[in-house]
Structure formats: structure tokens, C-alpha cells
Design an enzyme around this catalytic site. Sequence first.
Site, PDB file in Angstrom:
ATOM      1  N   GLY A 162       0.825  -1.205   0.000  1.00 20.42           N
ATOM      2  CA  GLY A 162       0.000   0.000   0.000  1.00 20.42           C
ATOM      3  C   GLY A 162       0.862   1.260   0.000  1.00 20.42           C
ATOM      4  CG  HIS A 169     -19.501 -12.115 -34.949  1.00 21.01           C
ATOM      5  ND1 HIS A 169     -19.348 -12.876 -33.816  1.00 21.01           N
ATOM      6  CD2 HIS A 169     -19.155 -12.899 -36.002  1.00 21.01           C
ATOM      7  CE1 HIS A 169     -18.952 -14.093 -34.172  1.00 21.01           C
ATOM      8  NE2 HIS A 169     -18.825 -14.138 -35.494  1.00 21.01           N
TER       9      HIS A 169
HETATM   10  P1  NAI Z   1      -2.653  -2.616  -2.401  1.00 20.50           P
HETATM   11  O1  NAI Z   1      -3.430  -1.917  -1.369  1.00 20.50           O
HETATM   12  O2  NAI Z   1      -3.236  -2.869  -3.724  1.00 20.50           O
HETATM   13  O3  NAI Z   1      -2.197  -4.027  -1.852  1.00 20.50           O
HETATM   14  C1  NAI Z   1      -1.448  -4.170  -0.689  1.00 20.50           C
HETATM   15  C2  NAI Z   1      -1.555  -5.612  -0.235  1.00 20.50           C
HETATM   16  O4  NAI Z   1      -0.589  -5.824   0.774  1.00 20.50           O
HETATM   17  C3  NAI Z   1      -2.913  -5.949   0.376  1.00 20.50           C
HETATM   18  O5  NAI Z   1      -3.408  -7.121  -0.193  1.00 20.50           O
HETATM   19  C4  NAI Z   1      -2.613  -6.091   1.853  1.00 20.50           C
HETATM   20  O6  NAI Z   1      -3.458  -7.006   2.509  1.00 20.50           O
HETATM   21  C5  NAI Z   1      -1.178  -6.574   1.822  1.00 20.50           C
HETATM   22  N1  NAI Z   1      -0.416  -6.295   3.031  1.00 20.50           N
HETATM   23  C6  NAI Z   1      -0.417  -5.160   3.771  1.00 20.50           C
HETATM   24  N2  NAI Z   1       0.452  -5.279   4.799  1.00 20.50           N
HETATM   25  C7  NAI Z   1       1.019  -6.510   4.695  1.00 20.50           C
HETATM   26  C8  NAI Z   1       2.003  -7.205   5.446  1.00 20.50           C
HETATM   27  N3  NAI Z   1       2.573  -6.662   6.510  1.00 20.50           N
HETATM   28  N4  NAI Z   1       2.351  -8.442   5.055  1.00 20.50           N
HETATM   29  C9  NAI Z   1       1.777  -9.017   3.953  1.00 20.50           C
HETATM   30  N5  NAI Z   1       0.847  -8.397   3.214  1.00 20.50           N
HETATM   31  C10 NAI Z   1       0.467  -7.160   3.566  1.00 20.50           C
HETATM   32  O7  NAI Z   1      -1.284  -1.787  -2.504  1.00 20.50           O
HETATM   33  P2  NAI Z   1      -0.106  -1.810  -3.567  1.00 20.50           P
HETATM   34  O8  NAI Z   1      -0.104  -3.049  -4.362  1.00 20.50           O
HETATM   35  O9  NAI Z   1       1.096  -1.418  -2.801  1.00 20.50           O
HETATM   36  O10 NAI Z   1      -0.492  -0.636  -4.539  1.00 20.50           O
HETATM   37  C11 NAI Z   1      -0.732   0.662  -4.003  1.00 20.50           C
HETATM   38  C12 NAI Z   1      -1.812   1.330  -4.760  1.00 20.50           C
HETATM   39  O11 NAI Z   1      -1.317   1.758  -6.023  1.00 20.50           O
HETATM   40  C13 NAI Z   1      -2.999   0.449  -5.105  1.00 20.50           C
HETATM   41  O12 NAI Z   1      -3.911   0.351  -4.048  1.00 20.50           O
HETATM   42  C14 NAI Z   1      -3.597   1.176  -6.242  1.00 20.50           C
HETATM   43  O13 NAI Z   1      -4.386   2.206  -5.751  1.00 20.50           O
HETATM   44  C15 NAI Z   1      -2.383   1.758  -6.940  1.00 20.50           C
HETATM   45  N6  NAI Z   1      -2.042   0.916  -8.092  1.00 20.50           N
HETATM   46  C16 NAI Z   1      -2.953   0.796  -9.083  1.00 20.50           C
HETATM   47  C17 NAI Z   1      -2.696   0.015 -10.177  1.00 20.50           C
HETATM   48  C18 NAI Z   1      -3.732  -0.141 -11.219  1.00 20.50           C
HETATM   49  O14 NAI Z   1      -4.699   0.603 -11.193  1.00 20.50           O
HETATM   50  N7  NAI Z   1      -3.576  -1.070 -12.151  1.00 20.50           N
HETATM   51  C19 NAI Z   1      -1.421  -0.693 -10.326  1.00 20.50           C
HETATM   52  C20 NAI Z   1      -0.562  -0.533  -9.189  1.00 20.50           C
HETATM   53  C21 NAI Z   1      -0.870   0.261  -8.140  1.00 20.50           C
END
Ligand code: NAI
Length: 475
Positions: free
Chosen positions: A281, A454
Site C-alpha cells: 500500500g 462480431h
Molecule cells: P494494495 O493496497 O493494492 O495491496 C497491498 C496488499 O498488501 C494488500 O493485499 C494487503 O493485505 C497486503 N499487506 C499489507 N500489509 C502486509 C504485510 N505486513 N504483510 C503481507 N501483506 C500485507 O497496494 P499496492 O499493491 O502497494 O499498490 C498501491 C496502490 O497503487 C494500489 O492500491 C492502487 O491504488 C495503486 N495501483 C494501481 C494500479 C492499477 O490501477 N492497475 C497498479 C498498481 C498500483
Amino acid sequence: MTKQFDVIVIGGGPGGYIAAIRAAQLGFNVACIDEWKNKDGKPAPGGTCTNVGCIPSKALLQSSEHFEHAGKHFVDHGINVKGLELDLAKMLSRKDTVVKQNNDGILFLFKKNKVAFFHGRGSFVKADAAGYEIKVSGAAEETLTGKHIIVATGSNPRALPGAPFDEENILSNDGALRIPAVPKKLGLIGSGVIGLEMGSVWRRLGAEVTVLEALPTFLGAVDEQIAKEAKKAFDKQGLKIELGVKVGEIKNSKKGVSVAWTNAKGEAQLLEVDKLIVSIGRVPNTIGLGHEAVGLKLDERGAIAVDDQCKTNLPNVWAIGDAVRGPMLAHKAEEEGVAVAERIAGQHGHVNFNTIPWVIYTSPEIAWVGQTEQQLKAAGVQYKAGTFPFMANGRARALGDTTGMVKFLADAKTDEILGVHIVGPMASELIAEAVVAMEFRASSEDIARICHAHPSLSEATKEAALAVDKRTLNF
Ligand code: NAI
Ligand code: FAD
């Protein structure tokens, strides 16, 4: 001498630069301040999204997908490739070129729209009758005064306690996009959006990837049926995802990184990897903003506190994008930027949070808008569901990409579409039709009665809408 502006935007990411352009279109005298530098120290507007987020990740997802197709799937089309080699340096440099094209594009758009661009850090100094005084600290120092301020300072990656990012071995999204050699073993903490996208890139390029996720359910925010289908596909690809884990001590040495962790059964495990990406996150960024100088309030998460109009506690100070509440998505930041510029002009800018699409650019892609089935159940909403598998879609078969489905959820009584969920090829593009439909409050019957070309993947959308009324034609 201070330079006077109607609107000063602090931050030139997708929220900030779009807000600046829209404000200029509306006739305001606008400045945009952004501090991002490229490796030559030159301005690189576009924020996280352009420099170390959406754009470079999609460039590498595309390149790595080509590599995987050439190695594994071309043969199905009767194309035999001999001597396939990865030139990672070239792949990374192509990605850098794509980023630079976007940086330059934004600088061009500033010129075209007569937005004054300042390269450096913007911070609040004071407020007086003339407006807000903002200091720009960069190669040169300047003072600007603005009647309206839009704060669009974005977010930063969250680090795990005791495991700071060194961008050598323990990587944030920044380091994850420029690993100089494919690691033999790659670990990721967090199977969220970055974990899955970056895990996919490096797996396709040959790394053995293990993802450690704290939550017991995979992609909890995604419709359960869709998440299950996606997990099946990732398992088949060899992306190892461990759910319900507790991450313990992380040791970083020259040899690599070791992660002590406990699995869902409570058994102690050790993961030893060459590189570790931490994607747990992001946190809103207000570093160096000088918000204290003018009494700009933050909320309990450290985000700039705003109401549903993006107004802060200070008159004429607005905040948007990742720096405020809501999903951390580039298109959400952009919509807020447009809406705020229009509100400053006395118009009725609007962002519909119910129709913001989400896309995860893995293979298969995952995309959705609106409510999931589990949310509808929890809220006691009576609904009808319809699904259609890509396996039964002619275009998907011709593409050789039949994983997944389209799923419609519609109100049981009115048939209004409440959510659309897709896992499969080009889900990122297909979801746009669902967003339009929901924005116009269409029923599933509306989509079912619209002529779709299609053969196209979008016929799966029409068929899923037909499935709501149990009258699919091709399944
Ligand atoms: P995320 O919020 O998507 O995922 C973080 C994951 O880490 C969650 O599943 C959470 O449960 C897990 N987590 C948290 N603390 C943990 C721990 N101590 N140990 C193990 N697992 C843990 O955050 P992420 O992937 O860092 O991305 C950040 C943000 O960037 C996303 O929420 C999104 O808003 C944005 N993003 C969007 C994309 C898209 O639209 N395609 C692509 C990449 C990022
Ligand atoms: P940012 O893009 O973070 O921009 C803020 C800008 O402000 C930066 O340039 C920063 O240097 C500058 N700044 C900060 N403080 C100051 C200051 N005091 N003075 C001057 N400048 C300052 N979202 C999607 O919608 N689709 C995706 O595919 C997607 N992929 C992503 C992939 C990754 C790896 C990551 C990390 C994120 C991804 N995101 C994606 C999320 C997206 O990048 C963010 O939601 C988006 O960038 C937020 O825009 P923003 O304008 O609020 O902030």
C-alpha cells in the site's frame, strides 16, 4: 517580487497537471509546481503515474508479455522461434523512452495551455489578503502568490517496519521497475495491485516468484467469483501466492534478502530471495509542503482532510488525488482535478465515485466497476447475476486467450446494472462499456439489446447481460 496567479497547483502528477490544464482552459492564470527530476536532473512532470507507476509498469507488462508469448505461445500459432533471447537492458531503456515521451508530452501541454511550470518543491509560507504565498525551492528559488491553491502531492510507498527500501535489494515500485538483471528468486510482500503486476512482469522474464499476503482471501476487494478465476490462472502460470501469512524478521545482506514468515497453519517458514519487492500500500504525501505554516489540516491517516468537493479546512485551498481519501488511482485523481478547476470557476464539477473503474493489468486482466456480489449480499440488495465465459467467445478463441468471463450484477426488480466484473483478455478496454452504461443508469436489458460487432470480445459483455435474463445465445 512575487508572481501572482489565480490558481497554483502543487504537484504535477495526473491529478495536478490535469487540474492545471482544465483551470487554464477556463481562463485562469495558472502555475503548476512539480519537483520530479529525471536521471539527468531535468523536469519530469507526470508524478508517480508517469515516472514510476502506471506508464512504466504497463510498458514492462507489455514487453514481458511479448517475451512470454514468443517463448510459449507463438508455437500454437505455427510460429517457431529459435534462439529467443532477452535483452533486458533494451527492454528497460524502451520503458524509459516511453516515460520520457509522456514527461515531454506534459511539458508540451503546459506550453499549449499557457500553464506556467515551475520545477522544484512548492511549500506554503503564509496566507494574507492577496492569497497564499508559496515558495518554490528548486535550482532557483521563487515566490508565487495564488488566490486558489490545489494540492496534488500524491503518495509514497509504505515500507515494512525494520525493512527500509534501499532500492538495491528491498525494492519499492521504483526499484521494482528497474532491476538490472532478472533475479533468480524474487519475493513480494503484498498480493495487491503492484504485487500482481510486478510479480507477473518478473515471472514472465524468468524469475521464480513468491508473493506473501497477510489476508486470508485473495484480492478481497474483487468479486469473489472473479478473484477465484484469476487465482486459478496465476497458480497455473507458476506465480506462487501464499495467503494468510505473517511476515516476521527481514534480513538484508549483500547475498540477498531473507524473510521469516509464518504460514496460514502457523508454521514457521523462511523465504530467501535475491530481491524483495514490498508492495503493501501507499501513504499520502505531504513531505515538505509546509501545511503547518497555514494550518492546513490532515486526517488521521496523514492525508489532507477534504470534504466530498475536495475542499480543505482553508478557504480556496483544495486537495485531490492520492493525497486525499478515496482510491489511489490516476483516473480518480484526474477527475477530481477537473472537478476542482470547474468548481473554482463557479461550475458544478462532479466525480461519481460509484463508477470509477479498477483494472489490474495482469494476464488475464481483471477489471470491475460498481458493486461486487459479496457487497450486494452484505447490503441485503436483491440482485440477478449473469456470466459469460470467454471460452464461448469466437474472438477470444481466435486470439488463443479464452481464460475468464464477464459477469453482470443487476437489480432484481429494476434491472439497473449494479456491477460489472471481468477477468480475461482486454478486460481493461471492455470495462469502459460497463462504466458508460452505469453512468447512464442503464439496465442489463439495454446492453443485451445493443448490437455488438462480431467477432469481438465485447460480445461476451452483451452475452453476460443476456445471461442476467437467462437467455445467452452462444452458451
Ligand atoms: P494494495 O493496497 O493494492 O495491496 C497491498 C496488499 O498488501 C494488500 O493485499 C494487503 O493485505 C497486503 N499487506 C499489507 N500489509 C502486509 C504485510 N505486513 N504483510 C503481507 N501483506 C500485507 O497496494 P499496492 O499493491 O502497494 O499498490 C498501491 C496502490 O497503487 C494500489 O492500491 C492502487 O491504488 C495503486 N495501483 C494501481 C494500479 C492499477 O490501477 N492497475 C497498479 C498498481 C498500483
Ligand atoms: P502523483 O502521481 O504521486 O503526483 C504527485 C506529484 O507531486 C509528484 O510528481 C511529486 O513529485 C510532486 N510533489 C509532491 N510534493 C510536492 C511539492 N511539495 N512540491 C512540488 N511537487 C511536489 N493508477 C491507475 O489508475 N492505473 C494504473 O495502471 C496504475 N498503476 C500504478 C502502478 C504503480 C507501480 C504505482 C505505484 C501506482 C499505480 N497507479 C495506477 C496509481 C497512480 O500512479 C496514482 O493513483 C496517481 O499517480 C496519483 O496521482 P496524483 O496526481 O495524486 O499524485
